[in-house]
Scaffold this motif. Structure first.
Motif, PDB file in Angstrom:
ATOM      1  N   ALA A 604      18.546  19.920  80.676  1.00 20.96           N
ATOM      2  CA  ALA A 604      17.911  18.815  80.582  1.00 20.96           C
ATOM      3  C   ALA A 604      16.515  18.802  81.125  1.00 20.96           C
ATOM      4  O   ALA A 604      15.603  18.294  80.348  1.00 20.96           O
ATOM      5  N   TYR A 605      16.379  19.443  82.226  1.00 16.77           N
ATOM      6  CA  TYR A 605      15.057  19.684  82.772  1.00 16.77           C
ATOM      7  C   TYR A 605      13.936  20.491  81.960  1.00 16.77           C
ATOM      8  O   TYR A 605      12.882  19.883  81.749  1.00 16.77           O
ATOM      9  N   LEU A 606      14.507  21.472  81.427  1.00 18.45           N
ATOM     10  CA  LEU A 606      13.738  22.448  80.601  1.00 18.45           C
ATOM     11  C   LEU A 606      13.500  21.759  79.309  1.00 18.45           C
ATOM     12  O   LEU A 606      12.147  21.689  78.732  1.00 18.45           O
ATOM     13  N   ALA A 607      14.371  20.961  78.716  1.00 20.90           N
ATOM     14  CA  ALA A 607      14.234  20.307  77.536  1.00 20.90           C
ATOM     15  C   ALA A 607      13.020  19.149  77.523  1.00 20.90           C
ATOM     16  O   ALA A 607      12.239  19.135  76.766  1.00 20.90           O
ATOM     17  N   ARG A 612       7.722  16.920  76.982  1.00 22.58           N
ATOM     18  CA  ARG A 612       6.726  16.033  77.505  1.00 22.58           C
ATOM     19  C   ARG A 612       5.252  16.805  77.593  1.00 22.58           C
ATOM     20  O   ARG A 612       4.436  16.368  77.178  1.00 22.58           O
ATOM     21  N   TYR A 613       5.496  18.064  77.834  1.00 22.89           N
ATOM     22  CA  TYR A 613       4.091  18.554  78.154  1.00 22.89           C
ATOM     23  C   TYR A 613       3.729  19.732  77.016  1.00 22.89           C
ATOM     24  O   TYR A 613       2.676  19.977  76.754  1.00 22.89           O
ATOM     25  N   GLY A 614       4.849  20.422  76.437  1.00 24.19           N
ATOM     26  CA  GLY A 614       4.523  21.543  75.224  1.00 24.19           C
ATOM     27  C   GLY A 614       3.819  22.470  75.925  1.00 24.19           C
ATOM     28  O   GLY A 614       4.440  23.096  76.648  1.00 24.19           O
ATOM     29  N   GLU A 619       2.062  28.053  82.526  1.00 22.62           N
ATOM     30  CA  GLU A 619       2.465  28.645  83.568  1.00 22.62           C
ATOM     31  C   GLU A 619       3.652  27.889  84.433  1.00 22.62           C
ATOM     32  O   GLU A 619       4.463  28.516  85.036  1.00 22.62           O
ATOM     33  N   ARG A 620       3.509  26.733  84.357  1.00 19.50           N
ATOM     34  CA  ARG A 620       4.632  26.019  85.385  1.00 19.50           C
ATOM     35  C   ARG A 620       5.914  26.181  84.332  1.00 19.50           C
ATOM     36  O   ARG A 620       7.139  26.151  84.887  1.00 19.50           O
ATOM     37  N   ALA A 621       5.771  25.995  83.025  1.00 19.05           N
ATOM     38  CA  ALA A 621       7.107  26.067  82.524  1.00 19.05           C
ATOM     39  C   ALA A 621       7.693  27.624  82.482  1.00 19.05           C
ATOM     40  O   ALA A 621       8.734  27.798  82.496  1.00 19.05           O
ATOM     41  N   ARG A 622       6.811  28.777  82.554  1.00 23.01           N
ATOM     42  CA  ARG A 622       7.170  30.028  82.823  1.00 23.01           C
ATOM     43  C   ARG A 622       7.808  30.069  84.211  1.00 23.01           C
ATOM     44  O   ARG A 622       9.039  30.813  84.222  1.00 23.01           O
ATOM     45  N   ALA A 645      12.061  32.659  75.207  1.00 26.18           N
ATOM     46  CA  ALA A 645      11.692  33.226  74.452  1.00 26.18           C
ATOM     47  C   ALA A 645      10.815  32.369  73.057  1.00 26.18           C
ATOM     48  O   ALA A 645       9.675  32.591  72.685  1.00 26.18           O
ATOM     49  N   ALA A 646      11.626  31.564  72.703  1.00 32.27           N
ATOM     50  CA  ALA A 646      11.163  30.541  71.808  1.00 32.27           C
ATOM     51  C   ALA A 646       9.659  29.784  72.260  1.00 32.27           C
ATOM     52  O   ALA A 646       8.931  29.522  71.519  1.00 32.27           O
ATOM     53  N   PHE A 647       9.993  29.631  73.717  1.00 33.98           N
ATOM     54  CA  PHE A 647       8.664  28.791  74.179  1.00 33.98           C
ATOM     55  C   PHE A 647       7.460  29.856  74.180  1.00 33.98           C
ATOM     56  O   PHE A 647       6.376  29.387  73.750  1.00 33.98           O
ATOM     57  N   GLU A 648       7.572  31.019  74.500  1.00 35.60           N
ATOM     58  CA  GLU A 648       6.814  32.139  74.270  1.00 35.60           C
ATOM     59  C   GLU A 648       6.126  32.175  72.871  1.00 35.60           C
ATOM     60  O   GLU A 648       4.950  32.403  72.739  1.00 35.60           O
ATOM     61  N   GLU A 649       7.046  32.399  72.066  1.00 37.16           N
ATOM     62  CA  GLU A 649       6.653  32.492  70.594  1.00 37.16           C
ATOM     63  C   GLU A 649       5.693  31.196  69.999  1.00 37.16           C
ATOM     64  O   GLU A 649       4.937  31.471  69.203  1.00 37.16           O
TER      65      GLU A 649
END
Length: 907
Positions: A604-607, A612-614, A619-622, A645-649
């Protein structure tokens, strides 16, 4: 002189007197006896020498000997034996038997202490059937013999009185005397009395046996069996049994023996029925129904009472049908006529009594079960349901239940009784009494905190059903008020449940729901914060709190993350400069829980963070993804790697995504690596083209444990790699891949692999390559059939190598084959695990790529290839095949291919 007659009836010879006189052969014995007439030995020798002498002469000799030696047991016994032999075939009335009786009497004058003489004499008298004479002889024997010898007389005495001709009174008195000698044989006496119908004395004797604590049955009967036998006698023969307190006897048995309580109650009632006391019998039945503790006894007593009532009704119907008047109750006797002595005058009353009894059966049965265990909560609920039509009885039932059940001994949930009790008042609209019941229930010393928490929750729900929302909210706030001073776990464990109620998550969950519905933002957040501070929150509480903040537009309060400090009390992050910042809800949640509980929080945290921020806070998401992956166990890490990986792509770099996939295939479990490789290969083809795809394939195939795939997954990946090279026209590379994977494919189990290779060789190969495939197939099949031998040798070589490396003694010699296999097993980590595979490397397009390909081909030359002459090659070379060259699609090269130049790959 007239001839004397023989005792056996035969006439004596004419010279009978002369035969009694001593002859010349007797002179020697006679002269010796004259000198010593008291010599027992001489008399015995004299008698033995004259065994063939006439009977009268032997009698005369015995009489002479006994006259001199009257105290000789040997002479008397021999004399009596001969006399008994003479009369054994005579009738009891023959005079010779009386003469023998006289001889026995004379013998007993001096032999009265000899039990053998008495036993033979008594046996002889019993055969003559003289009752009085035998009885007196037995009595004389008992008086003459010492007490230690009485055991040889009494068996014959008892056998004598058991004959038909013995009067019962005589037998009874003899048995009474015998019981003084052998009290343990009282059961024989009781059996004799019951056989001859003397029930009164039999019951009295059994009562004595039952009350005698030192009595032990010789027949193996227990006191319980003796009690039942006594009950049968006194209930079936009440008129004969007098002088016994039957009611007291049976009631003492009921108190003492609990296995047959039902039978004893019915026996007591049957006793009064046979005496015509029907009302007394009915009272006994009712007392039995209200005192038995087993369903079996209850069924026995209830069925007996039902049968008793039905028999009375049947008798009344028959009496009215025949028009006969009832007899006087005092004239009632045994048998069926006693039923007519009941003074009941109303048949309808009898029928109503029977109907009421049948209706009371469930209630009586419930009482029986509760007497077994009065702390059975489930049975109290069942009993209350029996009175569903009568609220007053239900209230009385619940009142008795809550007073009886002990929370420490209860079987079931005690609080459910209080809840049901309060709901009973609520259903009838009496909320005041319902609140009073809940208030009393809150003071009960329950065994668990959850029981008290259930009481408060039910109380609050009742208030909400009554639309008293403020009372419900105030009640829950009061129930969850924490103590003024923090307490340790040891201190709380010693306190009652009322002092530990504030740690009940069930109460806090309900309070949170009420605060969200009825309270404001500040009060709701305060409740959530208190739950987190008490460390009783669940992952769902954390998710609910975060969702509540997001609905209230407090985004950063749910996501706040601060680095460079330490976590303090109450979820506060202490910075290095001394200032403090409260962490976000998700951050506090992931700090509270570990896997597998923290899994839902991380998802839930990551989703929500990505939503929210996309790409604004990459860097915070990483950091979040990296933290989640580091904490996750291997079996839970695959979804996180794919999301990362999907986030990095989407928001980062493709190179980073490839690194994430590469890390994922090393951490995820072996069973999930193939699916990760599928995604990895698809993304490599999409972003970097065929070169990166080949690199991924080779990395997967050459991976060493613990990062290697399973044999089945490696074989599947090799087939896909070979199909790709085949599509690109790289036939030699595809064949090399098949050769590499063949060592993992057992022809007996993996027929699909060899069928695929066979189809490939039919389409792209020639005779030599096809033969090579068949040779490899045979060698692989042979290696799989001998795997267990080779594995053992390889393990032995590996152990020897380790021993040598440690500086130990040289191992024993191994054969050449084992050494060769050990050498193959010790291949460098940079090479392949299986022979015959030619690494492709990273092939660049254009001229540089061609040079790299030639260098790789030169490096891949096998030094062990057999060089054949040109003639042999020409003889074995098949006909030249014309291979069609196709142009490689532009999509294969991706972004690496020049835009204005089309590259070709040799077929």
């Amino acid at each position: 002189m007239a001839p004397a007659s023989r005792p056996n009836g035969s006439d004596a010879p004419e010279n009978g007197i002369d035969s009694l006189l001593p002859d010349e052969a007797d002179l020697l014995y006679e002269e010796e006896l004259l000198r010593n007439p008291y010599s027992l030995r001489m008399w015995v020798r004299y008698l033995d020498a004259r065994k063939s002498a006439p009977t009268l002469k032997r009698r005369l000799l015995y009489e002479r000997a006994l006259e001199k030696l009257p105290g000789s047991y040997k002479l008397w016994h021999a004399y009596l034996q001969e006399r008994r032999q003479e009369v054994r075939d005579l009738s009891p009335a023959h005079p010779a038997l009386e003469a023998l009786n006289n001889v026995y009497e004379r013998a007993l004058v001096s032999m009265h202490k000899m039990p053998r003489i008495w036993a033979e004499y008594l046996e002889f008298l019993v055969r003559q059937a003289w009752v009085t004479r035998c009885r007196r002889a037995f009595d004389r024997a008992l008086m003459a013999l010492p007490v230690t010898q009485h055991a040889r007389v009494w068996p014959a005495y008892l056998a004598f009185i058991s004959h038909r001709g013995t009067p019962q009174e005589t037998a009874v008195r003899i048995y009474r005397r015998y019981l003084r000698f052998e009290p343990a044989h009282a059961e024989e006496y009781v059996a004799y009395l019951t056989t001859h119908g003397r029930w009164g004395e039999a019951a009295a004797r059994l009562a004595l046996l039952v009350n005698d604590e030192g009595f032990r049955s010789l027949e193996g009967k227990s006191k319980h069996a003796l009690w039942l036998e006594l009950c049968d006698i006194i209930t079936r023969h009440p008129q004969e049994v007098k002088g016994l307190k039957v009611d007291a006897i049976l009631r003492s048995g009921i108190r003492k023996f609990t296995n047959e309580v039902g039978r004893l109650w019915t026996s007591l009632a049957d006793y009064y029925i046979r005496r015509g006391l029907f009302e007394r019998a009915r009272d006994v039945y009712e007392e039995g129904l209200t005192s038995v503790v087993t369903v079996r006894d209850f069924s026995l007593v209830f069925d007996a009472l039902t049968q008793f009532e039905e028999s009375l009704i049947s008798a009344k119907l028959e009496q009215e049908g025949e028009g006969e008047e009832e007899e006087d109750p005092a004239a009632a006797g045994d048998g069926d006529d006693f039923l007519l002595t009941d003074t009941g005058a109303d048949l309808d009353l009898r029928l109503a009594r029977l109907e009421a009894l049948m209706q009371r059966r469930p209630e009586l049965l419930s009482s029986v079960v509760l007497r077994q265990n009065p702390h059975n909560v489930h049975e109290w609920h069942k009993r209350a349901k029996l009175f569903a039509a009568d609220p007053t009885k239900q209230i009385l039932c619940y009142t008795e239940a809550v007073r009886t059940v002990d929370p420490d001994k209860a079987v079931g949930k005690v609080h459910s009784l209080w809840v049901a009790f309060a709901k009973l008042y609520e259903q009838h609209g009496d909320l005041a009494n319902a609140r009073f019941i809940y208030g009393k229930a809150a003071e009960v010393p329950y065994k668990y905190v959850d029981d008290l928490a259930t009481i408060y929750c039910e109380w609050a729900e009742m208030e909400m059903r009554a639309k008293a929302y403020k009372k419900a909210l105030a009640l829950m706030r009061t129930a969850t008020t924490p103590p003024q001073r923090p307490r340790t776990r040891e201190e709380e464990n010693k306190l009652p449940v009322q002092e530990r109620l504030y740690r009940s998550l069930r109460l806090w969950s309900l309070l949170v729901d009420l605060e969200e519905s009825l309270g404001d933002l500040a009060s709701t957040r305060a409740v959530y914060e208190t739950v987190l501070d008490l460390k009783i929150a669940t992952p769902q509480i954390v998710l609910n709190y975060a969702a509540f903040l997001q609905e209230s537009k407090y985004w950063e309060d749910s996501f706040r993350h601060v680095g460079g400090g330490s976590v303090g009390r109450r979820g506060v992050w202490v910075l290095n400069r001394g200032s403090t910042v409260r962490l976000g809800v998700y951050e506090r949640g992931v700090a509270l829980f570990k896997y597998p509980h923290v899994k839902d929080i991380w998802q839930a945290y990551l989703a929500f963070f990505n939503q929210r921020y996309g790409g604004k806070k990459v860097e915070r998401a990483r950091d979040l993804y990296r933290q989640a992956i580091d904490e996750a166990p291997p079996e839970e890490s695959k979804p996180l790697f794919l999301q990362y990986a999907a986030f990095e792509e989407k928001h980062g770099l493709a190179r980073n995504a490839m690194q994430i996939y590469e890390e994922a295939v090393q951490k995820v479990p072996v069973g999930e690596r193939l699916s990760v490789y599928d995604v990895y290969l698809a993304r490599a083809s999409e972003f970097f083209g065929i070169g990166k795809v080949r690199e991924v394939y080779e990395t997967a195939i050459e991976a060493q444990p613990p990062f290697a795939l399973s044999d089945a997954d490696t074989r599947t990946l090799c087939l896909r790699y070979a199909h790709l090279e085949q599509k690109l026209g790289e036939v030699d590379r595809a064949r090399a891949i098949y050769v590499h994977a063949s060592a993992l494919a057992d022809p007996r189990r993996d027929a699909a692999f060899w069928s695929d290779w066979n189809a490939f060789e039919v389409q792209h190969g020639h005779e030599e390559t096809f033969r090579e495939m068949l040779r490899i197939k045979r060698s692989v099949a042979a290696s799989f059939s001998q795997t267990h031998f080779n594995t053992t040798v390889v393990d032995a070589v590996a152990v020897a190598a380790k021993a040598m490396a440690a500086g130990g003694a040289p191992p024993p010699a191994v054969d050449d084959m084992a050494a060769l296999e050990a050498e193959l097993a010790a291949e460098p980590a940079g090479g392949t695990r299986l022979p015959g595979f030619v690494s492709a490397g990273v092939i660049q397009q254009g001229d540089a790529g061609q040079e790299g390909g030639e260098a790789a081909a030169a490096a891949a030359v096998n030094p062990e290839d057999i060089e054949l002459d040109e003639e042999e090659e020409e003889e074995g070379e098949p006909a030249a095949l014309e291979l069609e060259q196709k142009e490689v699609p532009q999509e294969v090269f991706g972004s690496l291919a020049p835009p204005a130049k089309k590259s070709r790959v040799d077929a």
